[in-house]
Design a protein around this motif. Sequence first.
Motif, PDB file in Angstrom:
ATOM      1  N   TYR A  38       2.754   4.735  -1.061  1.00  0.00           N
ATOM      2  CA  TYR A  38       2.123   3.580  -0.429  1.00  0.00           C
ATOM      3  C   TYR A  38       2.101   2.340  -1.345  1.00  0.00           C
ATOM      4  N   ILE A  39       2.599   2.501  -2.562  1.00  0.00           N
ATOM      5  CA  ILE A  39       2.560   1.400  -3.524  1.00  0.00           C
ATOM      6  C   ILE A  39       3.808   0.535  -3.420  1.00  0.00           C
ATOM      7  N   TYR A  40       3.612  -0.752  -3.249  1.00  0.00           N
ATOM      8  CA  TYR A  40       4.703  -1.722  -3.119  1.00  0.00           C
ATOM      9  C   TYR A  40       5.279  -2.075  -4.485  1.00  0.00           C
ATOM     10  N   LYS A  41       4.409  -2.313  -5.449  1.00  0.00           N
ATOM     11  CA  LYS A  41       4.852  -2.653  -6.790  1.00  0.00           C
ATOM     12  C   LYS A  41       3.679  -2.513  -7.761  1.00  0.00           C
ATOM     13  N   VAL A  42       4.004  -2.591  -9.036  1.00  0.00           N
ATOM     14  CA  VAL A  42       2.994  -2.616 -10.085  1.00  0.00           C
ATOM     15  C   VAL A  42       3.148  -3.934 -10.825  1.00  0.00           C
ATOM     16  N   ARG A  43       2.080  -4.708 -10.892  1.00  0.00           N
ATOM     17  CA  ARG A  43       2.130  -6.010 -11.543  1.00  0.00           C
ATOM     18  C   ARG A  43       2.262  -5.856 -13.061  1.00  0.00           C
ATOM     19  N   PRO A  44       2.673  -6.904 -13.748  1.00  0.00           N
ATOM     20  CA  PRO A  44       2.787  -6.837 -15.214  1.00  0.00           C
ATOM     21  C   PRO A  44       1.492  -6.427 -15.909  1.00  0.00           C
ATOM     22  N   ASP A  45       0.346  -6.746 -15.292  1.00  0.00           N
ATOM     23  CA  ASP A  45      -0.928  -6.354 -15.899  1.00  0.00           C
ATOM     24  C   ASP A  45      -1.310  -4.911 -15.596  1.00  0.00           C
ATOM     25  N   GLY A  46      -0.417  -4.200 -14.893  1.00  0.00           N
ATOM     26  CA  GLY A  46      -0.644  -2.785 -14.604  1.00  0.00           C
ATOM     27  C   GLY A  46      -1.349  -2.508 -13.298  1.00  0.00           C
ATOM     28  N   LEU A  47      -1.755  -3.557 -12.576  1.00  0.00           N
ATOM     29  CA  LEU A  47      -2.461  -3.373 -11.312  1.00  0.00           C
ATOM     30  C   LEU A  47      -1.481  -2.980 -10.208  1.00  0.00           C
ATOM     31  N   ASP A 149      -7.498   4.529  -2.074  1.00  0.00           N
ATOM     32  CA  ASP A 149      -6.943   3.528  -2.973  1.00  0.00           C
ATOM     33  C   ASP A 149      -5.919   4.213  -3.879  1.00  0.00           C
ATOM     34  N   THR A 150      -5.280   3.447  -4.740  1.00  0.00           N
ATOM     35  CA  THR A 150      -4.210   4.003  -5.560  1.00  0.00           C
ATOM     36  C   THR A 150      -4.689   5.056  -6.548  1.00  0.00           C
ATOM     37  N   ASN A 151      -5.983   5.081  -6.838  1.00  0.00           N
ATOM     38  CA  ASN A 151      -6.522   6.039  -7.809  1.00  0.00           C
ATOM     39  C   ASN A 151      -7.133   7.276  -7.156  1.00  0.00           C
ATOM     40  N   ASN A 152      -6.960   7.422  -5.844  1.00  0.00           N
ATOM     41  CA  ASN A 152      -7.561   8.555  -5.138  1.00  0.00           C
ATOM     42  C   ASN A 152      -6.606   9.739  -5.010  1.00  0.00           C
ATOM     43  N   MET A 153      -7.187  10.930  -5.070  1.00  0.00           N
ATOM     44  CA  MET A 153      -6.457  12.154  -4.732  1.00  0.00           C
ATOM     45  C   MET A 153      -6.579  12.345  -3.227  1.00  0.00           C
ATOM     46  N   THR A 154      -5.563  12.912  -2.619  1.00  0.00           N
ATOM     47  CA  THR A 154      -5.593  13.078  -1.166  1.00  0.00           C
ATOM     48  C   THR A 154      -5.729  14.534  -0.729  1.00  0.00           C
ATOM     49  N   GLU A 155      -6.100  15.394  -1.666  1.00  0.00           N
ATOM     50  CA  GLU A 155      -6.340  16.798  -1.324  1.00  0.00           C
ATOM     51  C   GLU A 155      -7.458  16.886  -0.292  1.00  0.00           C
ATOM     52  N   ASN A 156      -7.280  17.713   0.705  1.00  0.00           N
ATOM     53  CA  ASN A 156      -8.251  17.928   1.787  1.00  0.00           C
ATOM     54  C   ASN A 156      -8.376  16.740   2.743  1.00  0.00           C
TER      55      ASN A 156
END
Length: 216
Positions: A38-47, A149-156
């Motif tokens: 689901y991630i389009y890109k990662v910015r230079p600041d890591g976001l 969000d990008t930091n979430n696990m999707t288990e269950n």
Amino acid sequence: MEEETQTISDGNLVPLDKYLAAGVHIGTQRKMKDMLPYIYKVRPDGLSILDIGLIDKKLGEAADYISKHPSAKVVVVCARDAGKKAADKFAEVTGAHAYTKRYMPGTFTNPEYKGFREPTLLIAVDPAGDRQAITEARSNNVPVLALCDTNNMTENIDFVLPVNNKGKKSLALVFWVLAREVLKKQGKLKSAEAFKVPLEDFEDTSEPQPEVVPKG
């Protein structure tokens, strides 16, 4: 900003600039393997930046998923302060039930508890903060739709809705769109224009409070 070069199809649920203004695509510096598609890109600041086209597509699919359940049997849980007003308003508008204060263990599993409820669908605003409700729902084979969000696990999680689940404006827009689209799919609205509840009613305008990020 480079992420503003993202585009979405002509049949989008809301204009691109509305998504951008609400920051629905803004992820975190942490990205879990489950969320990479689901991630389009990662910015230079890591976001990490979520794909707005996918967000729009998944919002429509999520509304369809929710609309297949009787509104009174849909439960929304939100331990995150930023989403409480939006979750409550979604429940009010659609006829669902919201738990935006403390979720009491046993709500879905203990018939002796006076607040016992048997939902057919659980909507969780954050898989980490709403873990107890998700665990109880899964133990009863209740499907779970979660805002991830990008930091979430999707288990269950049965249905992943990739969005910024930390920002007030993002959560307000997400639940506003979901409420409108669910009512349309249930035949309670003839068109999007017939939805007269303003986005402002979903927005939390209170002063920001320090937020405790769940461990684990």
